[in-house]
Design an enzyme around this catalytic site. Structure first.
Site, PDB file in Angstrom:
ATOM      1  N   GLY A 104     -28.481 145.033  -5.431  1.00  0.00           N
ATOM      2  CA  GLY A 104     -29.002 143.925  -4.648  1.00  0.00           C
ATOM      3  C   GLY A 104     -29.455 144.267  -3.249  1.00  0.00           C
ATOM      4  N   GLU A 105     -29.957 143.227  -2.579  1.00  0.00           N
ATOM      5  CA  GLU A 105     -30.419 143.320  -1.202  1.00  0.00           C
ATOM      6  C   GLU A 105     -29.829 142.158  -0.401  1.00  0.00           C
ATOM      7  OE1 GLU A 105     -32.988 142.522  -3.514  1.00  0.00           O
ATOM      8  OE2 GLU A 105     -33.671 144.535  -4.070  1.00  0.00           O
ATOM      9  N   ASP A 128     -36.269 138.963  -9.720  1.00  0.00           N
ATOM     10  CA  ASP A 128     -35.234 137.942  -9.539  1.00  0.00           C
ATOM     11  C   ASP A 128     -34.832 137.939  -8.069  1.00  0.00           C
ATOM     12  OD1 ASP A 128     -33.060 136.289  -9.519  1.00  0.00           O
ATOM     13  OD2 ASP A 128     -31.846 137.440 -10.924  1.00  0.00           O
ATOM     14  N   HIS A 129     -35.397 137.009  -7.290  1.00  0.00           N
ATOM     15  CA  HIS A 129     -35.143 136.925  -5.857  1.00  0.00           C
ATOM     16  C   HIS A 129     -34.797 135.500  -5.458  1.00  0.00           C
ATOM     17  CE1 HIS A 129     -36.854 140.553  -3.459  1.00  0.00           C
ATOM     18  NE2 HIS A 129     -36.243 140.963  -4.543  1.00  0.00           N
ATOM     19  N   GLY A 160     -31.212 156.894  -6.254  1.00  0.00           N
ATOM     20  CA  GLY A 160     -30.725 158.191  -5.814  1.00  0.00           C
ATOM     21  C   GLY A 160     -29.865 158.812  -6.886  1.00  0.00           C
ATOM     22  N   ALA A 164     -26.551 156.918  -7.908  1.00  0.00           N
ATOM     23  CA  ALA A 164     -26.814 155.694  -8.663  1.00  0.00           C
ATOM     24  C   ALA A 164     -27.330 156.014 -10.059  1.00  0.00           C
ATOM     25  CB  ALA A 164     -27.813 154.823  -7.911  1.00  0.00           C
ATOM     26  N   ASN A 181     -31.429 138.545  -0.376  1.00  0.00           N
ATOM     27  CA  ASN A 181     -31.129 137.510  -1.371  1.00  0.00           C
ATOM     28  C   ASN A 181     -29.646 137.152  -1.441  1.00  0.00           C
ATOM     29  OD1 ASN A 181     -33.889 137.601  -2.480  1.00  0.00           O
ATOM     30  ND2 ASN A 181     -33.275 139.663  -3.080  1.00  0.00           N
TER      31      ASN A 181
END
Length: 320
Positions: free
Chosen positions: A105-106, A37-38, A173, A176, A109
């Site tokens: 997220g990133e 999903d991007h 990590g 998370a 996006n």
């Protein structure tokens, strides 16, 4: 027993191509589908990035396989209330076969509406509140929510599946993974890391599903496969938090110029050696994963599916 699925890459293939791959995956014996999903691809060479909710609706009409988003960010680009509605509709269309993978997220996006990109700890807090909003709406009750990050007023979902879609939380990590164990119905991580799986289970994950995935490039010529991966997906080898903080495909292209073909060859299964493919997939089962999704990079999709149908999946499932 580990379930083996196919990972649909929305960044590399158009919606019609993704539908064709879903059909081939089911015919080849894969048991489930994942889809990215991007808003943007990682680089211009990949060249696609369709709206995942439209694709999921179409997938529901061409395959009976369950579908999981790997992963959706429900915090900035789309409000969690809208994500909840989209996921509920997807679950209805897939006859209860939809799982909502969620992550923090990133920037690639999420910056597109002009919002500031928060620090990692704040992104995780936003994700946790988003999960709370989604779960409330999945009850079918009219809700009002006023939290530190989100407001929802007099909202109710009318189109709902018989059971709420599970929420699988992504993490890379220990912190998370622990949060995923506390708030998720499952855990998503991309490396076959038994320590992360253990951290998730000890933090409340128990026997909830752990799922992951990785990319390969099947080709009869290994060096040609390496070149294909280096052209399309060098970003997979970028270290640290770059994938979370770089804002545009152009920035990824600049950073990826540091990635060599040798780095790709060492990190990615390339070629048609069945032993290498089996070993890479089996590593996830050995690390305690319940599901693993494989994605084929490049154009040889039909040949890849035939290879996995005849040479790889039977060895993984014991159906040789």
């Amino acid at each position: 027993m580990t379930r083996y699925g196919y990972f649909l890459s929305s960044e590399e293939f158009s919606p019609p191509e993704l539908l064709d791959q879903a059909r081939m995956a089911e015919e080849a014996g894969f048991e489930a589908l994942a889809v990215s999903d991007h808003f943007h691809p990682w680089n211009d060479e990949q060249g696609e990035s369709s709206f995942v909710w439209s694709v999921i609706g179409a997938l529901s009409q061409v395959t009976a396989l369950p579908v999981t988003t790997l992963v959706t960010c429900p915090t900035i680009r789309m409000h969690p209330a809208i994500n909840a509605q989209a996921a509920a509709t997807a679950a209805v269309l897939t006859r209860g076969g939809f799982r909502l993978g969620l992550g923090s997220g990133e920037a690639l996006n999420e910056h597109v509406l002009g919002d500031a990109w928060p620090a990692a700890d704040e992104r995780l807090d936003m994700l946790e509140e988003a999960v709370e909003v989604i779960r409330k709406l999945f009850t079918g009750k009219r809700i009002t929510h006023r939290g530190p990050h989100y407001t929802v007023e007099n909202a109710r979902l009318y189109t709902l599946p018989a059971e709420p879609a599970p929420l699988y939380i992504s993490g890379f990590g220990p912190k998370a993974a622990q949060r995923a164990g506390r708030i998720g119905d499952g855990f998503v991580t991309m490396q076959p890391d038994a320590e992360l799986v253990d951290a998730f289970r000890r933090a409340g994950g128990g026997d909830k599903p752990v799922i992951g995935g990785f990319k390969v490039c099947w080709d009869t010529d290994r060096q040609r496969a390496v070149k294909t991966v280096h052209r399309l997906w060098p970003n997979e080898q970028l270290p640290g938090e770059l994938a979370q903080i770089l804002p545009t495909p152009e920035h990824f292209e600049q950073a990826s110029s540091l990635v060599t073909e040798d780095m790709v060859a060492q990190a990615t299964v390339c070629g048609d050696d069945a032993d290498e493919h089996v070993k890479a997939v089996a590593a996830y089962a050995q690390a305690g994963f319940d599901e693993v999704y494989v994605n084929q990079i490049g154009p040889d999709q039909a040949q890849f599916f035939d290879f996995y149908r005849t040479e790889v999946l039977p060895r993984l499932t014991g159906d040789e």
